[in-house]
Write a protein that holds these residues in place. Structure first.
Motif, PDB file in Angstrom:
ATOM      1  N   MET A   6     -22.352   8.072 -84.861  1.00 35.12           N
ATOM      2  CA  MET A   6     -21.237   8.204 -85.965  1.00 35.12           C
ATOM      3  C   MET A   6     -20.123   7.625 -85.388  1.00 35.12           C
ATOM      4  SD  MET A   6     -22.026  12.453 -86.397  1.00 35.12           S
ATOM      5  CE  MET A   6     -22.530  12.603 -84.712  1.00 35.12           C
ATOM      6  N   ASN A   7     -19.261   7.209 -86.452  1.00 38.04           N
ATOM      7  CA  ASN A   7     -18.107   6.621 -86.224  1.00 38.04           C
ATOM      8  C   ASN A   7     -17.106   7.854 -86.346  1.00 38.04           C
ATOM      9  OD1 ASN A   7     -18.673   4.336 -85.664  1.00 38.04           O
ATOM     10  ND2 ASN A   7     -18.202   3.182 -87.682  1.00 38.04           N
ATOM     11  N   ILE A   8     -15.939   7.451 -85.970  1.00 34.91           N
ATOM     12  CA  ILE A   8     -14.852   8.591 -86.029  1.00 34.91           C
ATOM     13  C   ILE A   8     -14.463   9.247 -87.165  1.00 34.91           C
ATOM     14  CG2 ILE A   8     -12.815   7.367 -86.141  1.00 34.91           C
ATOM     15  CD1 ILE A   8     -11.524   8.762 -83.814  1.00 34.91           C
TER      16      ILE A   8
ATOM     17  N   ASP B 285     -19.546   1.486 -78.838  1.00 33.54           N
ATOM     18  CA  ASP B 285     -20.228   0.562 -79.394  1.00 33.54           C
ATOM     19  C   ASP B 285     -19.746  -0.905 -78.827  1.00 33.54           C
ATOM     20  OD1 ASP B 285     -22.073   1.957 -80.869  1.00 33.54           O
ATOM     21  OD2 ASP B 285     -20.812   1.801 -82.841  1.00 33.54           O
ATOM     22  N   THR B 286     -20.542  -1.948 -79.003  1.00 32.37           N
ATOM     23  CA  THR B 286     -20.100  -3.307 -78.467  1.00 32.37           C
ATOM     24  C   THR B 286     -18.870  -3.635 -78.985  1.00 32.37           C
ATOM     25  OG1 THR B 286     -21.613  -4.237 -80.121  1.00 32.37           O
ATOM     26  CG2 THR B 286     -22.540  -3.805 -77.706  1.00 32.37           C
ATOM     27  N   ASN B 287     -18.734  -3.206 -80.047  1.00 29.21           N
ATOM     28  CA  ASN B 287     -17.423  -3.465 -81.035  1.00 29.21           C
ATOM     29  C   ASN B 287     -16.160  -2.866 -80.812  1.00 29.21           C
ATOM     30  OD1 ASN B 287     -17.850  -1.199 -82.195  1.00 29.21           O
ATOM     31  ND2 ASN B 287     -18.302  -2.019 -84.175  1.00 29.21           N
ATOM     32  N   GLY B 288     -16.415  -1.697 -79.530  1.00 30.81           N
ATOM     33  CA  GLY B 288     -15.148  -1.149 -79.271  1.00 30.81           C
ATOM     34  C   GLY B 288     -15.045   0.263 -80.051  1.00 30.81           C
ATOM     35  N   TYR B 289     -15.808   0.366 -80.847  1.00 29.42           N
ATOM     36  CA  TYR B 289     -15.773   1.736 -81.856  1.00 29.42           C
ATOM     37  C   TYR B 289     -16.264   2.881 -81.231  1.00 29.42           C
ATOM     38  CZ  TYR B 289     -14.836  -0.857 -86.201  1.00 29.42           C
ATOM     39  OH  TYR B 289     -14.315  -1.798 -87.217  1.00 29.42           O
ATOM     40  N   ARG B 290     -15.666   3.703 -81.194  1.00 28.63           N
ATOM     41  CA  ARG B 290     -16.187   4.981 -80.628  1.00 28.63           C
ATOM     42  C   ARG B 290     -17.244   5.483 -80.941  1.00 28.63           C
ATOM     43  NH1 ARG B 290     -11.016   5.560 -80.428  1.00 28.63           N
ATOM     44  NH2 ARG B 290      -9.697   6.212 -78.693  1.00 28.63           N
ATOM     45  N   ALA B 291     -18.720   5.743 -80.377  1.00 25.27           N
ATOM     46  CA  ALA B 291     -19.855   6.211 -80.788  1.00 25.27           C
ATOM     47  C   ALA B 291     -20.167   7.752 -80.556  1.00 25.27           C
ATOM     48  CB  ALA B 291     -21.209   5.226 -80.131  1.00 25.27           C
ATOM     49  N   PHE B 292     -19.844   8.523 -81.330  1.00 23.78           N
ATOM     50  CA  PHE B 292     -20.201   9.944 -81.241  1.00 23.78           C
ATOM     51  C   PHE B 292     -21.639  10.480 -81.305  1.00 23.78           C
ATOM     52  CE2 PHE B 292     -15.831   9.206 -82.673  1.00 23.78           C
ATOM     53  CZ  PHE B 292     -15.075  10.020 -81.765  1.00 23.78           C
TER      54      PHE B 292
END
Lengths: 134, 134
Positions: A1-3, A31-38
């Motif tokens: 899940m993204n933010i 994630d590898t793209n820097g996004y938070r993975a909840f």
DNA sequence: CCTTGACCTTCCAGCCACGGGAACCCTTAT
DNA sequence: ATAAGGGTTCCCGTGGCTGGAAGGTCAAGG
């Protein structure tokens, strides 16, 4: 899940979620793209926090409650103590507000509220009726 | 009068008085040595502010009330409107706090408060009894 | 391939009403 | 000269976010 999704599901603004991560309340993966993975666990904690905040608990209380929430070996007495103390503070606040309210209501009631300058509210705030500013 | 004396007479900390000057609520004179020189008028205003703050008025309200206080041609309706709005906000706050209090009291009451981990408070905050964290 | 737009990232500033503390100046008494 | 006890300005911190800038990422459409 993204933010964004977590924000929607928990009811907390994304900004607040980032802030909560900043102060160490949650630790989402990345994630590898820097996004938070909840994960679900993060979402549960955020929902927990949202409800605790809605009940007026301070962030300190929230932190303690969250720790207890995650500690399946906790003693309910500890939880009850925190909640009880909060309840006490709420009672104090209500009492204080009601005292204020009584004073204020009395003053408002005594004020004519017309186009004349005479005003018991200002007289009270000013100390005496005579020293009407200068 | 120097700031210490005015602080003592008004009941406001010197820091607060300087702050009030900073945001333009008072304009004390200055002695040749740079010390603030307060007149009776300044003291009256500070006392006024102290009481208004004690009644929970916001700084914005205080500013408006202070202007009215100094305007001998004011209409008491204006004062009453500000105070009435404040009273209304207090009522809302009390209602909200009492609602919180009721929820919280219910939870605290339902919690055994012993050394066992079962806790209705945490269960409520967590959403359901099943997802007891992970 | 390029663009558009929605999403995400970090970082910095501001909010309210002060309070703490540093670094320094002024006055009075000894 | 010195010490105590005023005063001054300035900047940082509080709580719990919120807004905005500047930029990276992704899916869809032409």
């Amino acid at each position: 899940m993204n933010i964004g999704e977590v924000a929607q599901k928990s009811g907390l603004p994304a900004k607040t979620i980032r802030y909560y991560e900043g102060i160490g309340l949650i630790r989402p993966l990345r994630d590898t793209n820097g996004y938070r993975a909840f994960r679900d666990r993060d979402l549960h904690k955020l929902t927990f926090l949202a409800r605790a905040r809605a009940l007026g608990f301070s962030m300190n209380d929230c932190r303690a409650l969250l720790t207890l929430y995650e500690d399946t070996g906790r003693a309910s007495a500890h939880v009850k103590e925190i909640a009880g103390a909060h309840l006490h503070r709420i009672d104090e606040k209500v009492a204080q507000l009601q005292s204020l309210r009584a004073t204020l209501a009395h003053l408002v009631d005594a004020c004519a509220g017309d186009d004349r300058p005479d005003c018991p509210i200002l007289e009270d705030l000013g100390g005496t009726a005579d020293q009407s500013a200068g």
